[in-house]
Design an enzyme around this catalytic site. Sequence first.
Site, mmCIF file in Angstrom:
data_model
loop_
_atom_site.group_PDB
_atom_site.id
_atom_site.type_symbol
_atom_site.label_atom_id
_atom_site.label_comp_id
_atom_site.label_asym_id
_atom_site.label_seq_id
_atom_site.Cartn_x
_atom_site.Cartn_y
_atom_site.Cartn_z
ATOM 1 N N GLU A 262 -67.092 -20.669 -84.186
ATOM 2 C CA GLU A 262 -66.754 -21.831 -84.908
ATOM 3 C C GLU A 262 -67.695 -22.290 -86.283
ATOM 4 O OE1 GLU A 262 -63.923 -22.646 -84.234
ATOM 5 O OE2 GLU A 262 -63.518 -21.690 -82.549
ATOM 6 N N GLU A 291 -61.353 -15.657 -90.511
ATOM 7 C CA GLU A 291 -61.768 -15.155 -89.202
ATOM 8 C C GLU A 291 -62.873 -14.266 -89.311
ATOM 9 O OE1 GLU A 291 -61.365 -16.649 -86.275
ATOM 10 O OE2 GLU A 291 -59.812 -17.682 -86.819
#
Length: 491
Positions: A262, A291
């Site tokens: 994250e 990502e």
Amino acid sequence: MRAYDAVLAQYRSVRALQVAMGLMHWDRQVLMPPGGGAARTEHTTRLALMEHHWFSSDETARLLEKAERGTDPGTDEGAALRVLRREVAQETALPDDLVQRKARASANGYEAWKRAKAGSDFKILEPFLAELFGIAAETSNRLTPNAAHPYDPLIDLFDEGNTYAKAKRLLDGIKQPVIDLLAEIRSEGGLIDDSALTGVTDQAALRSFAESSAARIGFDFSRGRLDMCANAFCSGSTSFDVRMTTRASDHIKGVVSSSLHEMGHGLYQQGDRPEWIDSPLSGGASLAIHESQSRLWENIVGRSRPFWTFFYPSLQSYQPQIANLPLDAFWRGINKVEPTFIRVGADELSYNLHIIVRFELEVELITGRLAPKDLPDAWNEKYRTYLGIVPPDDALGCLQDVHWSRGSVGYFPTYALGNIVGGAVWKALLADVGDVDDQMERGDFSSILGWLTEKLYRQGQRYTPTELLKRVLPRAPDGSEWLEYAQGKYQ
């Protein structure tokens, strides 16, 4: 007032609605009391409809057309209008009823998922999945009635320009090599003992370590925060308010890896240009690009030996249970390769197979080849075939992820595509910056973060994903760069 300024002023008003909904979703998962679900669903449904009305209104269409006539497409303003035009086209294609049904079904589906997972009872979630995949199929047809494949418009929502055929080609390209490498590792025998990394009871201490390490790398906690909740995610309103969460785990790598993941998203968000806040240019180029950064920081950097050469003494101070565990044993433990049931706790290699299972299943669900009621059996069979394990219950199987319960169909492949892109980005970074191992061993991540910020983060949505990668990489990623990295590390 110029036409561009007029449309941007109105966009900023609807952007405020998006921010409000984002913070309400964050609150729902982190702080909201259990009884608030029904009211929150009603509020977010109404806000989603208000947002949709602005994007799909005739007035917005007129403003946008007028602004486009007087703007050079090659400028930042032209790029902002391109991004806005794409969003307007998507929203205009969807009727009010569909938008309302999606907002309500995804909110109710999330609440059902929490109950279903807690009780390992798929039947609780099944009717919501059936509704949400029906909505996804209708959305696909509305967006592109004659698409080459019904999955194309859905993956395009998350990764502009991508299609089922393109994603399948890339994922198929790494699938068998990963399966073969896992088999090779198994055949060597002598699994690494990582038992010293399990049995964590002080989750708060691990969260404190995650905060201190993220700050050292470059995450600014005056513009962000890290909380714990059931599933790790990253959201926020602007680059000055980034909300990260991590999940509890009895294994050290559970909290550490999810926090680094994250943090990768968070660094991307904080690297956005301040002058682009609340404009269509703000944000990442696509979820696959996003990502690529979460996976790069989590794995290529965060599971490297130089990274832990610097951070391991600090982690030991937060976790006395590993005070006497040598660095080499810890590093091998955190890189242990062994197929397990949970995606977010998976090793670096088998993670891609977790994603490929989900990609193949959601394609079968959207095309009608698989009925929602048969998902648990289909899930278990793919895990047996690809990873050699079968989940003992639904909580460890098809209920472990939140994505489908919120209607996010087309999202899953972006994780593995992120690995593929991340491998190529890392190779390009090393070609420009040189060997960064010595820097990491000293706790200096400025060259890595600086290069990524300049090449990717500060570009926002100025370029399409394809255009951005052309500016950063010598050629389009095909999986070979990531395979070269993975095989070099594990073989």
